[in-house]
Each structure stands twice: as C-alpha cells, then as structure tokens.
Design a protein around this motif. Structure first.
Motif, PDB file in Angstrom:
ATOM      1  N   SER A 442      41.108  41.798  37.860  1.00 27.56           N
ATOM      2  CA  SER A 442      39.788  41.731  38.480  1.00 27.56           C
ATOM      3  C   SER A 442      38.767  42.668  37.854  1.00 27.56           C
ATOM      4  CB  SER A 442      39.914  42.090  39.968  1.00 27.56           C
ATOM      5  OG  SER A 442      40.453  43.404  40.107  1.00 27.56           O
ATOM      6  N   PHE A 443      39.204  43.531  36.923  1.00 25.42           N
ATOM      7  CA  PHE A 443      38.397  44.698  36.580  1.00 25.42           C
ATOM      8  C   PHE A 443      37.141  44.393  35.769  1.00 25.42           C
ATOM      9  CE2 PHE A 443      42.878  46.336  36.796  1.00 25.42           C
ATOM     10  CZ  PHE A 443      42.748  46.846  38.074  1.00 25.42           C
ATOM     11  N   ASP A 444      36.951  43.142  35.326  1.00 23.95           N
ATOM     12  CA  ASP A 444      35.708  42.838  34.626  1.00 23.95           C
ATOM     13  C   ASP A 444      34.533  42.732  35.599  1.00 23.95           C
ATOM     14  OD1 ASP A 444      36.793  40.522  35.749  1.00 23.95           O
ATOM     15  OD2 ASP A 444      35.846  39.216  34.266  1.00 23.95           O
ATOM     16  N   GLN A 445      34.823  42.420  36.886  1.00 25.27           N
ATOM     17  CA  GLN A 445      33.748  42.252  37.866  1.00 25.27           C
ATOM     18  C   GLN A 445      33.962  43.031  39.165  1.00 25.27           C
ATOM     19  OE1 GLN A 445      33.787  37.849  38.023  1.00 25.27           O
ATOM     20  NE2 GLN A 445      31.686  37.926  37.255  1.00 25.27           N
ATOM     21  N   TYR A 446      35.212  43.442  39.442  1.00 23.85           N
ATOM     22  CA  TYR A 446      35.528  44.089  40.716  1.00 23.85           C
ATOM     23  C   TYR A 446      36.365  45.343  40.476  1.00 23.85           C
ATOM     24  CZ  TYR A 446      34.261  39.479  42.572  1.00 23.85           C
ATOM     25  OH  TYR A 446      33.606  38.311  42.870  1.00 23.85           O
ATOM     26  N   ASP A 447      36.343  46.238  41.460  1.00 21.94           N
ATOM     27  CA  ASP A 447      37.154  47.454  41.356  1.00 21.94           C
ATOM     28  C   ASP A 447      38.641  47.161  41.456  1.00 21.94           C
ATOM     29  OD1 ASP A 447      34.888  49.002  41.131  1.00 21.94           O
ATOM     30  OD2 ASP A 447      34.801  49.529  43.252  1.00 21.94           O
ATOM     31  N   ASN A 448      39.003  46.117  42.204  1.00 24.05           N
ATOM     32  CA  ASN A 448      40.399  45.779  42.410  1.00 24.05           C
ATOM     33  C   ASN A 448      40.499  44.349  42.937  1.00 24.05           C
ATOM     34  OD1 ASN A 448      39.859  45.994  45.325  1.00 24.05           O
ATOM     35  ND2 ASN A 448      39.937  48.215  44.985  1.00 24.05           N
ATOM     36  N   PHE A 449      41.730  43.842  43.044  1.00 19.00           N
ATOM     37  CA  PHE A 449      41.912  42.466  43.496  1.00 19.00           C
ATOM     38  C   PHE A 449      41.514  42.292  44.954  1.00 19.00           C
ATOM     39  CE2 PHE A 449      46.066  44.257  44.656  1.00 19.00           C
ATOM     40  CZ  PHE A 449      46.279  43.693  45.908  1.00 19.00           C
ATOM     41  N   GLU A 450      41.624  43.371  45.746  1.00 17.64           N
ATOM     42  CA  GLU A 450      41.226  43.286  47.152  1.00 17.64           C
ATOM     43  C   GLU A 450      39.731  42.976  47.280  1.00 17.64           C
ATOM     44  OE1 GLU A 450      44.683  46.339  47.218  1.00 17.64           O
ATOM     45  OE2 GLU A 450      42.974  45.880  45.918  1.00 17.64           O
ATOM     46  N   ARG A 451      38.914  43.669  46.482  1.00 23.54           N
ATOM     47  CA  ARG A 451      37.469  43.418  46.544  1.00 23.54           C
ATOM     48  C   ARG A 451      37.150  41.994  46.116  1.00 23.54           C
ATOM     49  NH1 ARG A 451      34.414  43.543  48.697  1.00 23.54           N
ATOM     50  NH2 ARG A 451      32.607  43.735  47.365  1.00 23.54           N
ATOM     51  N   ARG A 452      37.867  41.489  45.130  1.00 22.50           N
ATOM     52  CA  ARG A 452      37.652  40.108  44.688  1.00 22.50           C
ATOM     53  C   ARG A 452      37.998  39.135  45.811  1.00 22.50           C
ATOM     54  NH1 ARG A 452      40.804  38.577  39.372  1.00 22.50           N
ATOM     55  NH2 ARG A 452      42.575  39.106  40.704  1.00 22.50           N
ATOM     56  N   GLY A 453      39.117  39.360  46.471  1.00 21.86           N
ATOM     57  CA  GLY A 453      39.499  38.490  47.579  1.00 21.86           C
ATOM     58  C   GLY A 453      38.527  38.567  48.731  1.00 21.86           C
ATOM     59  N   GLU A 454      38.074  39.776  49.026  1.00 18.89           N
ATOM     60  CA  GLU A 454      37.101  39.937  50.110  1.00 18.89           C
ATOM     61  C   GLU A 454      35.800  39.204  49.800  1.00 18.89           C
ATOM     62  OE1 GLU A 454      36.887  44.142  50.217  1.00 18.89           O
ATOM     63  OE2 GLU A 454      38.857  44.379  51.194  1.00 18.89           O
ATOM     64  N   ASP A 455      35.399  39.201  48.530  1.00 19.14           N
ATOM     65  CA  ASP A 455      34.183  38.484  48.125  1.00 19.14           C
ATOM     66  C   ASP A 455      34.367  36.984  48.329  1.00 19.14           C
ATOM     67  OD1 ASP A 455      31.625  38.111  47.133  1.00 19.14           O
ATOM     68  OD2 ASP A 455      32.205  38.293  45.028  1.00 19.14           O
ATOM     69  N   PHE A 456      35.525  36.472  47.965  1.00 19.82           N
ATOM     70  CA  PHE A 456      35.820  35.051  48.175  1.00 19.82           C
ATOM     71  C   PHE A 456      35.744  34.699  49.656  1.00 19.82           C
ATOM     72  CE2 PHE A 456      39.205  31.977  49.312  1.00 19.82           C
ATOM     73  CZ  PHE A 456      38.705  30.845  48.676  1.00 19.82           C
ATOM     74  N   VAL A 457      36.400  35.493  50.484  1.00 23.03           N
ATOM     75  CA  VAL A 457      36.405  35.232  51.932  1.00 23.03           C
ATOM     76  C   VAL A 457      34.987  35.277  52.487  1.00 23.03           C
ATOM     77  CG1 VAL A 457      37.200  36.070  54.175  1.00 23.03           C
ATOM     78  CG2 VAL A 457      38.759  36.091  52.216  1.00 23.03           C
ATOM     79  N   ALA A 458      34.212  36.269  52.067  1.00 26.66           N
ATOM     80  CA  ALA A 458      32.844  36.404  52.564  1.00 26.66           C
ATOM     81  C   ALA A 458      31.993  35.206  52.175  1.00 26.66           C
ATOM     82  CB  ALA A 458      32.215  37.687  52.035  1.00 26.66           C
ATOM     83  N   GLU A 459      32.135  34.711  50.949  1.00 27.69           N
ATOM     84  CA  GLU A 459      31.364  33.560  50.485  1.00 27.69           C
ATOM     85  C   GLU A 459      31.748  32.303  51.265  1.00 27.69           C
ATOM     86  OE1 GLU A 459      28.825  33.155  48.460  1.00 27.69           O
ATOM     87  OE2 GLU A 459      28.670  35.287  48.044  1.00 27.69           O
ATOM     88  N   VAL A 460      33.044  32.115  51.482  1.00 26.59           N
ATOM     89  CA  VAL A 460      33.484  30.950  52.254  1.00 26.59           C
ATOM     90  C   VAL A 460      32.933  30.993  53.665  1.00 26.59           C
ATOM     91  CG1 VAL A 460      35.514  29.829  53.280  1.00 26.59           C
ATOM     92  CG2 VAL A 460      35.576  30.551  50.881  1.00 26.59           C
ATOM     93  N   GLN A 461      33.089  32.141  54.313  1.00 26.26           N
ATOM     94  CA  GLN A 461      32.637  32.260  55.700  1.00 26.26           C
ATOM     95  C   GLN A 461      31.120  32.126  55.818  1.00 26.26           C
ATOM     96  OE1 GLN A 461      34.415  35.998  56.880  1.00 26.26           O
ATOM     97  NE2 GLN A 461      36.361  35.032  57.427  1.00 26.26           N
ATOM     98  N   ARG A 462      30.387  32.680  54.857  1.00 26.80           N
ATOM     99  CA  ARG A 462      28.927  32.588  54.881  1.00 26.80           C
ATOM    100  C   ARG A 462      28.472  31.134  54.781  1.00 26.80           C
ATOM    101  NH1 ARG A 462      24.790  32.496  51.186  1.00 26.80           N
ATOM    102  NH2 ARG A 462      26.207  32.684  49.398  1.00 26.80           N
ATOM    103  N   ARG A 463      29.094  30.395  53.897  1.00 28.70           N
ATOM    104  CA  ARG A 463      28.665  29.012  53.681  1.00 28.70           C
ATOM    105  C   ARG A 463      29.124  28.095  54.837  1.00 28.70           C
ATOM    106  NH1 ARG A 463      26.378  28.259  48.873  1.00 28.70           N
ATOM    107  NH2 ARG A 463      26.507  30.048  47.440  1.00 28.70           N
ATOM    108  N   LEU A 464      30.289  28.387  55.399  1.00 30.64           N
ATOM    109  CA  LEU A 464      30.725  27.592  56.552  1.00 30.64           C
ATOM    110  C   LEU A 464      29.855  27.866  57.769  1.00 30.64           C
ATOM    111  CD1 LEU A 464      34.625  27.802  56.297  1.00 30.64           C
ATOM    112  CD2 LEU A 464      33.164  25.830  55.779  1.00 30.64           C
ATOM    113  N   ALA A 465      29.387  29.110  57.890  1.00 26.11           N
ATOM    114  CA  ALA A 465      28.529  29.480  59.041  1.00 26.11           C
ATOM    115  C   ALA A 465      27.121  28.953  58.902  1.00 26.11           C
ATOM    116  CB  ALA A 465      28.509  30.990  59.189  1.00 26.11           C
ATOM    117  N   GLY A 466      26.678  28.763  57.647  1.00 25.64           N
ATOM    118  CA  GLY A 466      25.281  28.372  57.435  1.00 25.64           C
ATOM    119  C   GLY A 466      25.067  26.906  57.289  1.00 25.64           C
TER     120      GLY A 466
END
Length: 466
Positions: A442-466
């Motif tokens: 993940s280190f080209d765009q994120y500090d760790n794999f957790e941050r990458r996963g959290e970004d994915f979850v946030a994007e999914v939830q944002r788009r499903l909510a909107g």
C-alpha cells in the motif's frame, strides 16, 4: 505487563521505539534492567524520554560498551539486505541480539505456576497468508468456549503488554518472519504453520532464508504439538522433520487440496467440509460453507488450522463448530462491508501479495476487482489462472498503467480508490462482488494496508448513502 527476567541491574539497549520497542523498554525496566534507547526519529525519542527513558545515540563509537543485549524492533534489518549500523556494531562487539518475542518467551513463565491446576499455554501462529485470521479464530474459539485467552504479537497487543498468565489461560500469538528469525527463545506449547509463498524475500535473502525464519518457531525449542499446512513442499518437509513416524500425533497435518490419510492426526477440508481424522478414523466433520466470516478455500484452510490447534488444547469438536459459526471475520481480510442491490462489497486490503490475492479471487464469483499498489518482487505472473471469475479489474496506484498491462483480464486504469470504487459500483450487476484485493503493498498511496482498506470502506459507504 510481562516483566523481563534475567537482566536485573544490567544495561540493555533498545533499538527502535515503535510499539514493540517501547513495550520492551517498559518490560525491561519492570524487571529491574536499565534500558538505553535509540530511534532515528526525534519525535519517537521524545516520547520515550517523556516516560523517563534515557536515549543515547547507539550509532556512536563505544555506545554498546557494558550492554548485556541489543533488543531490535522487527522492521530493522539485521542481516539482509544489509545489517543496520547499530546491529553491525553489536555483531562486531559480540553483544547478543534479541527482540520482544525472545524476551517474552524467556519471561512469561512465572513463580507460582506449579501451584496451578492448569498452567498457562502459548499458541504461536506463523505462515505467509492467513496467520492473522487463524490466530484471531483460535482466540475467538477459546473465548466462546469460556477459556481465558489473550491475542498478541503481530495482531492485538504487543507480547510484553499482555497480562501475566493465570489458571488455564492461553496466549495466542501471531508471529511474522521478522519476529521469528531473531528471537533467541521460541518455546510455544502449540506452533502453527499455515502455508508458504514468496514474500519479504529481500529481507531474508531469498526463499530459503524466508522459510528458515519461519521454521525456527518449530525447531528452536520444540513445541509439544505442531499444526502444519502441508499443501506446499516446505510444509510437507517441515512436518516430516518434526514427526517420528506416520503415526506420531504430535504433528497434525492440515490440507485443503486433498484428503489426508494414514495413521496420524489430520484435519482437511474438501468442497467446504472440514474433516478430522485420527488413527485412520473420522472423528468429526463440519460444514464450513455457510459461515460468512470464512469465505473461500483459503479461509477453510485457516479454519482447519484453528480447529486443529484448539483440538490440541482439549476442546470438543461441537464446541469448536459452534464458535466457528459465530466468527465475524477480521477487518481487511475477506471482510464483507456492505450488501446492496444484489451486490456484495468485500474488503481484502490485507491481500498484499499475489498469492493472497489469488486466494481471495477464488473465493467469490463474478468479481469487480479493485487491485494495484506498490508491486512486490516477482511480478504478477502468479495471478494467472486465478482470475476466471473476474469480470473487470479497476487498477489503483501510482504505477496503475504498468500494473494493468500485466493482468490477463479487462482492466481500467483508475489510479485512485475513489475512482475505482465509483467505476466498479457503476458497472456492477446483481450477483457481482466488488472486491478489494490489491495484490500489492500500500505504501505508494497509504501508510499501511489498514488505511487503504478504510478508504475503500469509506468510499463504498459514502456512495451507498448518497
């Protein structure tokens, strides 16, 4: 906290003051040692100094005089690709190297254990893929069964931060190759080897060094029981070395590629059914197919390893089966984060190498695959043959174009997570799975794999909510 034994009144150097380093300093001081700390990061040194620890530049000449040992944090190389300068100085001066795992194993046993009816036990899990899920699953099963258990190591708390062992308690450790290769003491009661695939090869000087680092968990102290995944040649070799013969039930063999036979103790899964066979007779069978927290063959392997480890601890098959059914899964590891409009969204950000991504791809049907990141050594050839269920790939990362060229499926260059999620959701049909399984670091765009996963979850939830 586990106070470190054996260094009372002596100076012990601690190199690296992240989670494990600072915990080591605390545990050394609790055991009567005098920690001398160093980290290249001034902010980290300031944190240690605020707790009253002396920080001294261990890179200067003579800094290791009168030091009993050098405790090295896992991320600091001590052999390949080249030793850290402080480590090199310790090697030259004959100062013993160790890490927090070695300190734990030399210190966990406590006075008074001989008064307990059931002494504490340690289960240690290593391997390339699945070790986090396997360790968490063992801990979940023990907790559901009413056994006092703690989860530590590469997951949960630092090993020296946990509470001392009590009556009948179990410590479950997830251990990486970085941790097992340096620890001077490795004496678990039960050791688990999930599987082996290429990873961290620069750190270990190649595949042989990587396997040797894992193998130390089984050969340095000798566990009472060993649970070994035998679907790779290294696992089969390790099981052979540990067993005195085919009927030696101190070694439990695990497979998800074939039925295991013979007079020993075996646990295998075929077509979603787990089977335990002992002395040539089937002892139990469990249907794994309906357990949402354990999708796919790779998670069935984790279930087999966890089942086998818990059987060595005396748990009954029906107790383990009930606990497996309630397992919720781990974040970032085949984690179902949403279901909407007939589409399932799965976060497997921990799939940071080709082998783990291939296993995730085989766990679902009709996949909209989000992948990409910092490519690891060896390229993506290992994904070929695992992408039959992929309808389309949506590639992220700074080198998305080069990554996409290596794939054998239709791929769209998205670069960012936001764009990849948007495009995958727009094109997904009922019955599809939108799967984040990057097959890269993940280190080209994120500090760790957790941050990458959290970004994915946030994007999914944002788009499903909107």
């Amino acid at each position: 906290m586990i106070p470190v034994r054996g260094y009372r009144g002596r100076r012990v150097a601690v190199l690296g003051l992240g989670r494990s380093g600072l915990a080591s300093a605390r545990a050394l001081r609790a055991g009567g040692a005098e920690p001398v700390c160093w980290d290249d990061n001034p902010a980290t040194r300031a944190e240690a100094e605020a707790e009253g620890y002396a920080c001294s530049d261990l890179t200067r000449h003579g800094a290791l005089e009168d030091v009993a040992a050098l405790i090295v944090s896992p991320g600091i190389p001590h052999l390949y690709p080249a030793p850290n300068p402080v480590v090199a100085a310790a090697l030259e001066a004959g100062v013993p190297l160790d890490n927090d795992i070695g300190l734990f194993f030399r210190s966990f046993a406590a006075p008074g254990w001989d008064e307990l009816d059931v002494v504490p036990r340690v289960v240690a899990v290593t391997g390339s893929n699945g070790k986090s899920t396997t360790a968490a699953l063992i801990h979940h099963i023990l907790t559901e069964a009413g056994r006092p258990a703690q989860l530590a190591g590469n997951i949960g708390r630092g090993v020296l931060d946990i509470s001392p062992g009590g009556e009948g308690s179990v410590v479950v450790l997830e251990l990486s190759s970085y941790q097992t290769e340096l620890a001077r003491a490795l004496t678990p009661d039960v050791a688990v080897f999930t599987n082996l695939s290429p990873d961290h090869l620069d750190r270990h000087g190649g595949m042989g060094g990587y396997f040797a680092a894992k193998r130390r968990l089984f050969t340095e102290g000798g566990p009472d029981r060993a649970v070994i995944g035998v679907d790779e040649s290294e696992g089969a070799f390790l099981a052979n070395q540990l067993a005195e013969g085919a009927a030696d039930d101190r070694v439990l063999r695990v497979s998800v590629t074939r039925k295991l036979t013979g007079p020993g103790w075996q646990v295998y899964a075929r077509k979603g059914f787990l089977s335990e066979v002992r002395k040539g007779r089937q002892a139990a069978a469990i249907d794994l197919r309906a357990i949402k927290g354990l999708p796919g063959v790779h998670n069935h392997q984790n279930a087999c390893a966890a089942y086998a480890a818990c059987r060595t601890l005396g748990l009954a098959p029906r107790v383990i089966e009930a606990a497996l059914a309630s397992y919720p899964g781990l974040p970032h590891r085949s984690q179902i984060v949403a279901e909407a409009g007939g589409v399932t969204y799965v976060n497997d950000s921990k799939a940071t190498n080709v082998d783990s991504a291939a296993k995730a791809l085989r766990a679902f049907g009709s996949i909209r695959w989000i992948c990409g990141g910092l490519e690891k050594e060896g390229g993506l050839a290992g994904l070929r043959g695992a992408t039959e269920a992929v309808a389309k790939a949506y590639v992220i990362g700074r080198e998305a174009a080069g990554f996409a060229l290596q794939l054998d499926v239709e791929a769209e260059i998205c670069t960012t997570m936001a764009q990849a999620v948007a495009r995958a959701m727009a094109e997904a049909q009922p019955g599809d799975t939108v799967l984040l399984a990057p097959a890269a670091a993940s280190f080209d765009q994120y500090d760790n794999f957790e941050r990458r996963g959290e970004d994915f979850v946030a994007e999914v939830q944002r788009r499903l909510a909107g």
